[in-house]
Enzyme design. Structure first.
Site, PDB file in Angstrom:
ATOM      1  N   GLU A 273       0.736  -1.130  -0.044  1.00  0.00           N
ATOM      2  CA  GLU A 273      -0.027   0.125   0.057  1.00  0.00           C
ATOM      3  C   GLU A 273       0.765   1.138   0.071  1.00  0.00           C
ATOM      4  OE1 GLU A 273      -2.696  -0.833   3.423  1.00  0.00           O
ATOM      5  OE2 GLU A 273      -4.084  -1.945   1.714  1.00  0.00           O
ATOM      6  N   ASP A 352      -8.431  -9.257   3.593  1.00  0.00           N
ATOM      7  CA  ASP A 352      -8.033  -8.094   4.414  1.00  0.00           C
ATOM      8  C   ASP A 352      -9.238  -8.228   5.610  1.00  0.00           C
ATOM      9  OD1 ASP A 352      -7.082  -5.960   5.548  1.00  0.00           O
ATOM     10  OD2 ASP A 352      -7.383  -4.508   4.387  1.00  0.00           O
ATOM     11  N   GLU A 380     -12.554  -3.094  12.115  1.00  0.00           N
ATOM     12  CA  GLU A 380     -12.493  -2.185  11.018  1.00  0.00           C
ATOM     13  C   GLU A 380     -13.480  -2.693  10.031  1.00  0.00           C
ATOM     14  OE1 GLU A 380      -8.915  -2.261   8.511  1.00  0.00           O
ATOM     15  OE2 GLU A 380      -9.702  -1.219   6.985  1.00  0.00           O
TER      16      GLU A 380
HETATM   17  C1  GCV Z   1      -2.567  -0.056   8.483  1.00  0.00           C
HETATM   18  C2  GCV Z   1      -6.045  -2.567   5.644  1.00  0.00           C
HETATM   19  C3  GCV Z   1      -6.461  -1.283   6.223  1.00  0.00           C
HETATM   20  C4  GCV Z   1      -5.330  -0.158   6.286  1.00  0.00           C
HETATM   21  C5  GCV Z   1      -4.066  -1.003   7.049  1.00  0.00           C
HETATM   22  C6  GCV Z   1      -3.633  -2.083   6.256  1.00  0.00           C
HETATM   23  C7  GCV Z   1      -2.609  -3.067   6.920  1.00  0.00           C
HETATM   24  O1  GCV Z   1      -5.994  -2.220   4.182  1.00  0.00           O
HETATM   25  O2  GCV Z   1      -7.496  -0.762   5.606  1.00  0.00           O
HETATM   26  O3  GCV Z   1      -5.563   1.184   7.124  1.00  0.00           O
HETATM   27  O4  GCV Z   1      -2.864  -0.173   7.316  1.00  0.00           O
HETATM   28  O5  GCV Z   1      -4.778  -3.122   6.056  1.00  0.00           O
HETATM   29  O6  GCV Z   1      -2.943  -3.977   7.337  1.00  0.00           O
HETATM   30  O7  GCV Z   1      -1.634  -2.516   6.518  1.00  0.00           O
END
Ligand code: GCV
Length: 656
Positions: A273, A352, A380
């Site tokens: 990411e 995820d 989340e």
């Molecule tokens: C910390 C998901 C979440 C992100 C997170 C990512 C990860 O994509 O939405 O906020 O980033 O996972 O686990 O690194």
């Protein structure tokens, strides 16, 4: 019920009353050192409150807590519990084991002092049981103080600096130790500018946190950026084979250990990411992880290297790229190449943290690598601590899952069990007071992955609400016990996942991610829905599993219902093993889900006379929101599929 304690926070599963049985006894403690002092302090407090006392050698104790060399077989965190001739004994070879033994006695309550009990040895299944805080030091413009945090601000940081609230950090450490957690990573895996400097000139702030955590046997870890040699060291590169880069890390690590002698190690999100990583230099993730492992090795530290590596800028038109495949494709070929103190940290599912995913095939594909399992306590994708969603059964399913015949996941994750923390500076710690049950359950499952989660839930209820009348205990069990299944019913169906509002991920948006670059699609059209991940006609993800799972997942006829749309694109009229068509299943589960939330709210309302008003009100208010949101999910999902498929609900309920 219990009130906030001196640190101004809820005592959670350690209210003073939970110490009654212990506090009534005469206790002899043998051993020395800071953790033994912690144990002594706990016992002295309990005795002060309930009238028992600490006795010296020579007295006749009801409880003997001792550190003794004779218990070597228990490991440094284990202990032996026995009751014989009127004395209860906890013996450990190390003070850490004594601390866990003390909390075992607390959990047992009066039963710890009843009758006789043969020697029982208790030891954790895995040496590392960690919480990763996604806490930012600076308030991030989009993610705020805590990324994906639903419990207020950070416990550790506020507006660019350490909060310095030592008492609260100590209270937190105490709660964690009482459920078996022994490691905390204090900053977000997305390491921004201010957070990067925790590694170097701001390490003193981390050391202060570490000091408090240490008093309850918890080691401190830090998330670091792979680009640190560039952003902090001014080097032109972060290439892991570059001598100057390696020397820079060695120096940085030396300084860290000078400040924090028992520092646990690093957590790294690289090439994920948008974070920097070894790919920029044509190096492998083993090269990257091993460089950090080498720097940490002389001090006994570990690098936790995350396997969450995928293309987050994919073209939704491209049906050959499958995000689910990514972690396996990147990491399985590297099995055997990681250093002994490099742990590959793998999310429990291939996507995820969705409410339903298959277990990640990476967890069964790397026998020569130390793996850690990562789950998400912060909710989340499971209601963001506005919805009751107790995740114990989900985590337990993952831990008990046998990717291979020889061992279940709980046995293969030699590198540890990790949760993304759901805690913040909220007075109830977790925003939703009942989300405390997730934190507690995580710790207990990490200690003993084969434990029955429902028994852990009852344990949490008994500790948090001591002397609760049966009606309260049964009500809480009813509200929480099936809440994961309920959440699954009213959100994205049959394992297809997502369908959430983009960005913040709360509430429904069926097509929210459908034409996005994130790789999270459901492919619904007028004829059917789901992702073909079979080897024969799809992305081939099913073939990443060993038999029998590769065969079971390969065809809709053998694929478990709850994962059908994760693995297959099927017509709406496809008949599930349950005997229902996919479309009818969607309608039925969405109506049931909302009814179940309404029933849980009704149960909660009936407990008003038994729960402290502030706690009751906070939960009731969140339940109202959960019910509203569940209805929204139901109506959007059902209407979407009615409109796509043109097939009505056979029971004629309202779909829009
Ligand atoms: C910390 C998901 C979440 C992100 C997170 C990512 C990860 O994509 O939405 O906020 O980033 O996972 O686990 O690194």
């Amino acid at each position: 019920m219990s009130r906030p304690d001196a640190a101004g926070v809820d005592p959670a599963w350690l209210p003073p009353e939970a110490f009654r049985a212990l506090g009534l006894r005469r206790t002899l403690i043998r051993g020395a050192g800071p953790l033994v002092d912690t144990v002594r302090g706990e016992v002295a407090n309990a005795c002060g409150r309930f009238g028992g006392r600490l006795v010296e050698d020579g007295g006749s104790p009801d409880l003997l807590l001792e550190v003794a060399d004779s218990q070597r077989g228990t490991g440094s965190e284990g202990f032996v519990f026995a009751r014989d001739g009127g004395t209860t004994t906890v013996t450990a070879s190390d003070a850490r084991g004594l601390l866990y033994g003390l909390f075992h006695v607390v959990r047992l309550g009066e039963a710890a002092f009843d009758g006789e009990s043969p020697r029982e040895t208790h030891r954790p299944a895995t040496a590392l049981r960690m919480l990763d805080h996604w806490d930012n030091v600076d308030v991030h413009p989009v993610m705020g103080q805590v990324e994906r945090g639903y419990a207020g601000g950070s416990l550790f940081w506020r507006d660019g600096r350490a909060r310095g609230e030592r008492e609260r950090i100590r209270a937190y450490a105490r709660l964690l130790a009482a459920c078996g957690i022994n490691a905390v990573c204090v900053n977000n895996v997305n390491v921004h500018d201010a957070e990067a400097r925790l590694l170097t000139d701001r390490i003193g702030e981390v050391a202060e946190i570490a000091e408090e955590l240490r008093s309850y046997g918890i080691r401190t870890h830090l998330s670091v950026t792979f680009a640190a040699p560039i952003v902090l060291g001014g080097l032109p590169t972060a290439d892991p084979v570059d001598a100057a880069v390696r020397a820079w890390w060695e120096r940085a690590v030396r300084e860290v250990y000078a400040a924090i002698g028992d520092f646990g190690g690093f957590v790294v999100k690289a090439d994920s990411e948008g974070r920097p990583g070894p790919f920029a230099y044509g190096r492998s993730h083993a090269d990257g992880a091993n460089m950090l492992a080498a720097a940490l090795a002389p001090y006994g530290g570990t690098v936790h290297w995350r396997a969450f590596v995928y293309d987050h800028r994919q073209d939704w038109r491209d049906r050959t790229t499958d995000r689910a495949r990514a972690a396996y494709d990147h990491f399985a070929p590297l099995d055997g190449e990681f250093a002994g103190n490099a742990v590959l940290q793998v999310k429990h599912g291939p996507m995820d943290f969705q409410v339903r995913e298959p277990v990640s095939p990476v967890l069964g594909a790397m026998p020569r690598t130390r793996l850690a399992l990562e789950v998400q306590a912060t909710q989340e994708y499971t209601g963001q601590q506005r919805h009751v969603c107790w995740l114990g059964p989900m985590w337990s399913e993952v831990l008990r899952f046998r990717l291979q015949e020889e061992a279940c996941v709980g046995e293969t994750v030699r590198g540890g069990i990790v949760a993304v923390s759901n805690v913040g500076d909220d007075p109830f710690w977790t925003g939703h007071p009942l989300a405390q049950a997730n934190l507690y359950t995580f710790g207990r499952l990490a200690w003993r992955p084969d434990a029955d989660p429902l028994r852990i839930l009852d344990e949490w209820i008994a500790l948090t609400f001591p002397a609760a009348p049966e009606r309260l205990a049964a009500g809480l069990h009813r509200v929480l016990g099936g809440s994961w299944a309920t959440y699954e019913k009213y959100t994205a169906p049959l394992g297809v996942g997502f369908m959430v509002q983009p960005g913040h991920h709360y509430g429904p948006s069926v097509d929210g991610y459908e034409y996005s670059p994130w790789g999270t699609y459901h492919f619904a059209d007028r004829d059917g829905v789901g992702v073909d991940r079979s080897a024969a006609t799809g992305t081939g993800f099913a073939a990443q599993y060993a038999k029998p799972w590769s065969e079971i997942y390969e065809t809709p006829g053998t694929c478990p219902d709850e994962l059908l749309l994760f693995f297959h694109h099927v017509p709406y009229g496809h008949v599930l093993h349950s005997g229902k068509t996919v479309i009818q299943h969607i309608y039925d589960t969405h109506f049931e889900g909302v009814e179940e939330v309404a029933e849980a709210l009704w149960v909660w309302e009936g407990l008003a006379d038994l729960v402290a008003p502030a706690r009751h009100a906070r939960v009731a208010e969140r339940f109202e929101e959960q019910l509203r949101c569940a209805r929204e999910w139901r109506d959007q999902v059902n209407s979407y599929f009615l409109r796509k498929s043109g097939i009505g609900d056979e029971r004629g309920r309202a779909v829009y």
